[in-house]
Motif scaffolding. Structure first.
Motif, short mmCIF file in Angstrom:
data_model
loop_
_atom_site.label_atom_id
_atom_site.label_comp_id
_atom_site.label_asym_id
_atom_site.label_seq_id
_atom_site.Cartn_x
_atom_site.Cartn_y
_atom_site.Cartn_z
N SER A 1 0.84 -1.20 0.00
CA SER A 1 0.00 0.00 0.00
C SER A 1 0.88 1.24 0.00
O SER A 1 2.09 1.17 0.20
CB SER A 1 -0.90 -0.01 1.24
N VAL A 2 0.25 2.39 -0.21
CA VAL A 2 1.00 3.66 -0.22
C VAL A 2 1.66 3.90 1.13
O VAL A 2 2.82 4.32 1.21
CB VAL A 2 0.06 4.83 -0.58
N ASP A 3 0.94 3.60 2.22
CA ASP A 3 1.51 3.78 3.56
C ASP A 3 2.74 2.91 3.76
O ASP A 3 3.75 3.36 4.33
CB ASP A 3 0.46 3.45 4.63
N GLU A 4 2.67 1.68 3.31
CA GLU A 4 3.80 0.76 3.47
C GLU A 4 4.99 1.22 2.64
O GLU A 4 6.15 1.12 3.07
CB GLU A 4 3.38 -0.65 3.06
N VAL A 5 4.72 1.74 1.45
CA VAL A 5 5.79 2.25 0.59
C VAL A 5 6.50 3.43 1.26
O VAL A 5 7.74 3.49 1.31
CB VAL A 5 5.22 2.67 -0.77
N ILE A 6 5.73 4.37 1.80
CA ILE A 6 6.31 5.55 2.44
C ILE A 6 7.04 5.17 3.72
O ILE A 6 8.14 5.67 4.00
CB ILE A 6 5.22 6.61 2.71
#
Length: 313
Positions: free
Chosen positions: A225-230
């Motif tokens: 997810s975007v959160d995991e990427v960031i």
């Protein structure tokens, strides 16, 4: 180079609302202090008298500064200039006194001191408020040009969402530095303005590193997810961040401790900017990027084949 490596990603984005709330509160307080208390400008902005004196031997700048302050010039600037025997003195204007009166009185005091034998006055200049106003306007224009340049660079290299988030984070640092100077009424001089401009460039470097890692993660972490990427992008750069900022802060602390009054507020501004620059690049820029809706499609463009179809890169 890494001193350590964190094996599990730290969930920064889970607490993004808290970080943004702290940033917003700090920013608002800084703006309030600037609006209510204003700045304590140096004579470079307000006008005053500039004197250059030459001693027969190497000048003791600390002793000269003590003599100047004893005459009631608490805000005077005294610094070595050119050779070890040259001293540059900047005096704020006093009501009821002309620039010539100020320079004559102080010159008499300096010559009366035992170390002042053979003292020569090389030049006396009056710096008017109009010059100070022009310096302030030029400084504000320089700040605006830097901001625009950073936004254009980030928008071209990454995506406009990163540009907006990085500028908000960097302006967050600038306003907080100015807020400290307004709150404590520290002297705001051209050297402090130079430190503010330096921090703008310094902070954006960390933002670029994190943005580049986010773009790289979008290519590698396809199912994340975007959160995991960031979170992974921030966690994987922590070691580099600590090394870079710690070494920079060591040099700034050296100026702060051993640089004397001339470099004191320059080093103070850099210290505040470095500390908040770490915070803003990691905990302001990255969450703002997420709020703006950054996605894999923004950074990883599909590859068009010869038959006209597109495939995942």
């Amino acid at each position: 180079m890494e001193f350590f490596r964190i094996r599990r990603d730290i969930p920064f984005m889970r607490h993004a609302i808290v970080f943004n709330a702290i940033s917003a509160l700090t920013f608002v307080l800084a703006v309030v202090f600037i609006a209510i208390r204003g700045f304590h400008f140096s004579i470079e902005f307000t006008g005053g008298t500039l004197m250059e004196v030459n001693y027969a031997q190497a000048a003791d700048v600390a002793s000269v500064r003590g003599l100047v302050e004893a005459q009631g010039y608490a805000d005077a600037q005294v610094q070595a200039f050119g050779t070890p025997s040259d001293v540059l003195i900047r005096l704020p204007l006093r009501k009821g006194e002309s620039s010539a009166q100020q320079s004559d009185e102080l010159l008499s005091v300096l010559k009366a001191d035992p170390a002042g034998a053979g003292l020569e006055l090389r030049r006396v200049e009056f710096v008017g408020p109009q010059v100070g106003e022009e310096l302030f306007e030029n400084g504000a224009m320089a700040l605006l040009v830097v901001v625009i340049g950073i936004m254009v660079y980030l928008a071209l290299r990454f995506e406009w969402k990163f540009a907006v988030a990085a500028i908000v984070a960097n302006l967050h640092d600038v306003v907080i530095i100015l807020g400290f100077f307004a709150l404590f009424q520290w002297e705001f001089s051209l050297s402090v303005l130079a430190a503010v401009l330096a921090i703008l460039g310094y902070s954006v470097n960390e933002s670029v590193i994190i943005a580049d890692r986010i773009r790289e993660n979008f290519r590698k972490m396809r199912k994340a997810s975007v959160d995991e990427v960031i979170d992974n992008a921030i966690t994987s750069t922590i070691s580099r961040t600590i090394i870079t900022h710690s070494l920079t802060q060591v040099m700034v602390l050296t100026m702060l401790i051993f640089g004397g009054p001339t470099l004191h507020y320059f080093a103070v501004a850099l210290t505040i900017g470095i500390c908040f620059g770490i915070y803003s690049s990691v905990l302001v820029m990255a969450p703002l990027t997420r709020w703006l809706g950054v996605s894999r499609e923004d950074l990883v463009k599909p590859v068009r084949k010869d038959d006209g179809n597109t495939v995942e890169p």
